[in-house]
Design a protein around this motif. Structure first.
Motif, mmCIF file in Angstrom:
data_model
loop_
_atom_site.group_PDB
_atom_site.id
_atom_site.type_symbol
_atom_site.label_atom_id
_atom_site.label_comp_id
_atom_site.label_asym_id
_atom_site.label_seq_id
_atom_site.Cartn_x
_atom_site.Cartn_y
_atom_site.Cartn_z
ATOM 1 N N LYS A 158 -38.567 -62.740 83.023
ATOM 2 C CA LYS A 158 -37.506 -63.022 82.053
ATOM 3 C C LYS A 158 -36.195 -63.366 82.761
ATOM 4 O O LYS A 158 -35.495 -64.300 82.359
ATOM 5 C CB LYS A 158 -37.284 -61.827 81.129
ATOM 6 N N THR A 159 -35.877 -62.615 83.787
ATOM 7 C CA THR A 159 -34.639 -62.874 84.522
ATOM 8 C C THR A 159 -34.706 -64.218 85.226
ATOM 9 O O THR A 159 -33.743 -64.985 85.197
ATOM 10 C CB THR A 159 -34.345 -61.747 85.528
ATOM 11 N N LYS A 160 -35.835 -64.532 85.832
ATOM 12 C CA LYS A 160 -35.973 -65.825 86.508
ATOM 13 C C LYS A 160 -35.775 -66.974 85.523
ATOM 14 O O LYS A 160 -35.064 -67.937 85.827
ATOM 15 C CB LYS A 160 -37.338 -65.932 87.196
ATOM 16 N N PHE A 205 -36.076 -59.193 91.798
ATOM 17 C CA PHE A 205 -35.894 -60.453 91.077
ATOM 18 C C PHE A 205 -37.235 -61.167 90.913
ATOM 19 O O PHE A 205 -37.552 -61.667 89.827
ATOM 20 C CB PHE A 205 -34.901 -61.329 91.843
ATOM 21 N N ALA A 247 -34.163 -66.867 82.650
ATOM 22 C CA ALA A 247 -32.766 -66.854 82.185
ATOM 23 C C ALA A 247 -31.850 -67.475 83.233
ATOM 24 O O ALA A 247 -30.923 -68.221 82.895
ATOM 25 C CB ALA A 247 -32.339 -65.428 81.869
ATOM 26 N N VAL A 248 -32.110 -67.196 84.492
ATOM 27 C CA VAL A 248 -31.322 -67.786 85.574
ATOM 28 C C VAL A 248 -31.525 -69.295 85.600
ATOM 29 O O VAL A 248 -30.563 -70.066 85.701
ATOM 30 C CB VAL A 248 -31.677 -67.138 86.940
ATOM 31 N N ASP A 266 -39.458 -60.093 87.948
ATOM 32 C CA ASP A 266 -38.910 -60.139 86.597
ATOM 33 C C ASP A 266 -38.887 -61.568 86.059
ATOM 34 O O ASP A 266 -37.924 -62.317 86.247
ATOM 35 C CB ASP A 266 -37.506 -59.543 86.611
ATOM 36 N N PHE A 291 -27.765 -60.555 84.235
ATOM 37 C CA PHE A 291 -29.218 -60.461 84.174
ATOM 38 C C PHE A 291 -29.829 -59.870 85.435
ATOM 39 O O PHE A 291 -30.945 -59.367 85.404
ATOM 40 C CB PHE A 291 -29.849 -61.843 83.967
ATOM 41 N N LEU A 292 -29.132 -59.974 86.546
ATOM 42 C CA LEU A 292 -29.708 -59.571 87.831
ATOM 43 C C LEU A 292 -29.951 -58.072 87.891
ATOM 44 O O LEU A 292 -29.185 -57.293 87.325
ATOM 45 C CB LEU A 292 -28.781 -59.979 88.972
ATOM 46 N N PRO A 293 -30.994 -57.686 88.629
ATOM 47 C CA PRO A 293 -31.216 -56.255 88.813
ATOM 48 C C PRO A 293 -30.035 -55.655 89.581
ATOM 49 O O PRO A 293 -29.443 -56.322 90.434
ATOM 50 C CB PRO A 293 -32.507 -56.191 89.639
#
Length: 110
Positions: free
Chosen positions: A37-39, A32, A41-42, A35, A22-24
């Motif tokens: 959505k990524t946060k 990070f 998901a993490v 984003d 998921f990470l850029p």
């Protein structure tokens, strides 16, 4: 090794793989931060890691994994104190703690 523990270790391994995917690509903190959505998901995968670790510790409290208590505590903090988990804390876990955890889990799964 107990089959349940092996399954939970696989869950941890999968959650780490997902976080990394998921990470850029830049692995730059500001990317990070932008984003959502990524946060999220993490956060979810860290919850999974913490829950799996809590289950493992109930069966084998002496398992050879670094910072087991911190992992479970982080999961609890995300779930129960969601407003107190900053982006900095998540990023620190991603950069410093997950690589060590990944090594420990792979070693146990061999």
């Amino acid at each position: 090794m107990d089959n349940e523990i092996r399954a939970w270790l696989k869950d941890i391994e999968q959650a780490i793989l997902e976080i990394n995917s998921f990470l850029p690509e830049s692995k730059v903190f500001t990317d990070f931060q932008k984003d959502l959505k990524t946060k999220r998901a993490v956060e979810r995968n860290i919850e999974i890691i913490g829950e799996a670790m809590a289950r493992i510790l109930k069966v084998d409290p002496y398992i050879d994994i670094s910072d087991t208590r911190k992992i479970v505590d982080t999961r609890n903090r995300i779930i129960h104190g969601y407003d107190s988990v900053s982006e900095d804390i998540l990023w620190g876990i991603i950069i410093r703690n997950l690589p060590v955890l990944e090594i420990d889990v792979k070693k146990l799964l061999k």
